[in-house]
Design a protein around this motif. Sequence first.
Motif, mmCIF file in Angstrom:
data_model
loop_
_atom_site.group_PDB
_atom_site.id
_atom_site.type_symbol
_atom_site.label_atom_id
_atom_site.label_comp_id
_atom_site.label_asym_id
_atom_site.label_seq_id
_atom_site.Cartn_x
_atom_site.Cartn_y
_atom_site.Cartn_z
ATOM 1 N N TYR A 7 0.812 -1.207 0.000
ATOM 2 C CA TYR A 7 0.000 0.000 0.000
ATOM 3 C C TYR A 7 0.852 1.268 0.000
ATOM 4 O O TYR A 7 0.579 2.220 -0.726
ATOM 5 C CB TYR A 7 -0.928 0.003 1.213
ATOM 6 N N SER A 8 1.875 1.274 0.820
ATOM 7 C CA SER A 8 2.732 2.454 0.922
ATOM 8 C C SER A 8 3.419 2.753 -0.409
ATOM 9 O O SER A 8 3.433 3.890 -0.874
ATOM 10 C CB SER A 8 3.768 2.238 2.027
ATOM 11 N N ALA A 9 3.961 1.713 -1.044
ATOM 12 C CA ALA A 9 4.654 1.903 -2.318
ATOM 13 C C ALA A 9 3.698 2.363 -3.406
ATOM 14 O O ALA A 9 4.030 3.222 -4.229
ATOM 15 C CB ALA A 9 5.344 0.606 -2.735
ATOM 16 N N GLY A 10 2.501 1.786 -3.426
ATOM 17 C CA GLY A 10 1.533 2.173 -4.443
ATOM 18 C C GLY A 10 1.122 3.631 -4.327
ATOM 19 O O GLY A 10 1.017 4.344 -5.333
ATOM 20 N N LEU A 11 0.885 4.087 -3.111
ATOM 21 C CA LEU A 11 0.490 5.482 -2.910
ATOM 22 C C LEU A 11 1.653 6.430 -3.211
ATOM 23 O O LEU A 11 1.461 7.507 -3.771
ATOM 24 C CB LEU A 11 -0.003 5.675 -1.482
ATOM 25 N N LEU A 12 2.855 6.015 -2.833
ATOM 26 C CA LEU A 12 4.038 6.811 -3.148
ATOM 27 C C LEU A 12 4.189 6.981 -4.648
ATOM 28 O O LEU A 12 4.427 8.081 -5.159
ATOM 29 C CB LEU A 12 5.277 6.130 -2.566
ATOM 30 N N ASN A 13 4.028 5.883 -5.376
ATOM 31 C CA ASN A 13 4.139 5.928 -6.824
ATOM 32 C C ASN A 13 3.009 6.767 -7.431
ATOM 33 O O ASN A 13 3.193 7.480 -8.419
ATOM 34 C CB ASN A 13 4.098 4.503 -7.385
ATOM 35 N N GLY A 14 1.810 6.690 -6.833
ATOM 36 C CA GLY A 14 0.692 7.487 -7.312
ATOM 37 C C GLY A 14 0.927 8.971 -7.148
ATOM 38 O O GLY A 14 0.612 9.766 -8.043
ATOM 39 N N VAL A 15 1.495 9.359 -6.015
ATOM 40 C CA VAL A 15 1.809 10.772 -5.794
ATOM 41 C C VAL A 15 2.828 11.264 -6.815
ATOM 42 O O VAL A 15 2.721 12.369 -7.350
ATOM 43 C CB VAL A 15 2.330 10.990 -4.358
ATOM 44 N N ALA A 16 3.830 10.422 -7.105
ATOM 45 C CA ALA A 16 4.836 10.795 -8.103
ATOM 46 C C ALA A 16 4.188 11.020 -9.461
ATOM 47 O O ALA A 16 4.485 12.000 -10.155
ATOM 48 C CB ALA A 16 5.905 9.705 -8.202
ATOM 49 N N GLU B 105 14.820 11.779 -10.168
ATOM 50 C CA GLU B 105 14.527 10.341 -10.107
ATOM 51 C C GLU B 105 13.102 10.063 -9.641
ATOM 52 O O GLU B 105 12.655 8.928 -9.679
ATOM 53 C CB GLU B 105 15.505 9.626 -9.167
ATOM 54 N N ALA B 106 12.399 11.066 -9.174
ATOM 55 C CA ALA B 106 11.048 10.869 -8.654
ATOM 56 C C ALA B 106 10.043 10.829 -9.783
ATOM 57 O O ALA B 106 9.183 11.670 -9.912
ATOM 58 C CB ALA B 106 10.696 11.978 -7.666
ATOM 59 N N ARG B 107 10.209 9.842 -10.647
ATOM 60 C CA ARG B 107 9.298 9.671 -11.770
ATOM 61 C C ARG B 107 8.559 8.349 -11.609
ATOM 62 O O ARG B 107 9.172 7.351 -11.226
ATOM 63 C CB ARG B 107 10.058 9.657 -13.096
ATOM 64 N N PRO B 108 7.272 8.320 -11.905
ATOM 65 C CA PRO B 108 6.525 7.071 -11.763
ATOM 66 C C PRO B 108 7.020 6.015 -12.743
ATOM 67 O O PRO B 108 7.386 6.314 -13.864
ATOM 68 C CB PRO B 108 5.084 7.473 -12.062
ATOM 69 N N VAL B 109 7.015 4.780 -12.295
ATOM 70 C CA VAL B 109 7.452 3.665 -13.125
ATOM 71 C C VAL B 109 6.281 2.721 -13.317
ATOM 72 O O VAL B 109 5.639 2.321 -12.351
ATOM 73 C CB VAL B 109 8.622 2.900 -12.460
ATOM 74 N N PHE C 53 12.929 9.295 -2.760
ATOM 75 C CA PHE C 53 11.859 10.167 -3.237
ATOM 76 C C PHE C 53 11.672 11.326 -2.293
ATOM 77 O O PHE C 53 11.301 12.417 -2.670
ATOM 78 C CB PHE C 53 10.578 9.317 -3.323
ATOM 79 N N GLY C 54 11.979 11.097 -1.022
ATOM 80 C CA GLY C 54 11.763 12.151 -0.034
ATOM 81 C C GLY C 54 12.736 13.293 -0.161
ATOM 82 O O GLY C 54 12.469 14.377 0.345
ATOM 83 N N SER C 55 13.862 13.105 -0.836
ATOM 84 C CA SER C 55 14.784 14.206 -1.021
ATOM 85 C C SER C 55 14.214 15.211 -1.998
ATOM 86 O O SER C 55 14.836 16.189 -2.353
ATOM 87 C CB SER C 55 16.125 13.683 -1.548
ATOM 88 N N ALA C 56 12.987 14.949 -2.414
ATOM 89 C CA ALA C 56 12.344 15.738 -3.448
ATOM 90 C C ALA C 56 12.256 17.199 -3.131
ATOM 91 O O ALA C 56 12.281 18.018 -4.011
ATOM 92 C CB ALA C 56 10.949 15.182 -3.687
ATOM 93 N N ALA C 57 12.101 17.576 -1.910
ATOM 94 C CA ALA C 57 11.821 18.975 -1.621
ATOM 95 C C ALA C 57 12.935 19.592 -0.803
ATOM 96 O O ALA C 57 12.715 20.165 0.240
ATOM 97 C CB ALA C 57 10.492 19.110 -0.902
ATOM 98 N N ARG C 58 14.140 19.482 -1.267
ATOM 99 C CA ARG C 58 15.248 20.137 -0.578
ATOM 100 C C ARG C 58 15.011 21.634 -0.576
ATOM 101 O O ARG C 58 14.782 22.248 -1.587
ATOM 102 C CB ARG C 58 16.566 19.825 -1.282
#
Length: 272
Positions: free
Chosen positions: A163-172, A192-196, A244-249
């Motif tokens: 569930y966590s991975a799916g939602l993370l990927n959905g947000v991306a 690198e925060a691109r959906p796969v 993915f969390g480094s996204a908002a430096r």
Amino acid sequence: MPTMNELKGSGATRRGLPCRRWARVAILVTTLVLVSGMRLASQELPRPRGFVNDFAGVISASDARAMEATIASLREQTGAEIAVVTVRSHEPHATIDGFGVALAEAWGVGASAGDTGVILILALEERQVRIEVGYGLEGAIPDGRAGSLLDTYVVPDLRDGNYSAGLLNGVAAITQVVAEELGVSLTGVSAEARPVARQGAPTAGVDLSDLVYVLFLLLFVGGRWFFWPLLFARRRRGFFGGGFGSAARGGSTRFSGFGGGGFGGGGASRGF
């Protein structure tokens, strides 16, 4: 002595009064029941805790921080907002669609000026997931595309219990679509925060930059001792490599409430 007509009229009046009283009581009771039901439904809606609201307890702490950071960066640079919501059940609402509309109206996700909000909802017991889209993004994420995003980036992981991975990927995925629609190249969001696309879903094709890189190594560097270490160094930066969390430096993850965006019921739901 009262006449027969007078007696009849008096009896009709007596019979009519209780009927009218019962009718008024019935109307009053019906109104109270409806109002109480509306209040109960509104009380059942959870209050937002942030951009990520894991009421079902299925999102890992690291993934929650990652999503919060990315959504905060998106809001800072575009005004658009994404809310992630997990609940054990969407009751008392009959469907996740109804729950999504009620939540959207209550929370007001997105900038009020452009109604640029999206809500990603997971109902665990019903095994349903939904993307609720604000008025201002219905052109970028029509119902068909919302369903495609779920099918490609979210549902496969949910079916596996991730569930966590799916939602993370959905947000991306949603972040990329919103940024493109608003004509913004997000800064502070990791490349690198691109959906796969997952197994069984349509893929985006071969990355030409990777092919050029491999050909360069083969033609000009050569040798297995040079080729494999360099190729590995290139690939380990993969789409979610580096976090993915480094996204908002430099971006703030502090939540101060949503912007008051409006919704009209656009979006899509899927079972898993």
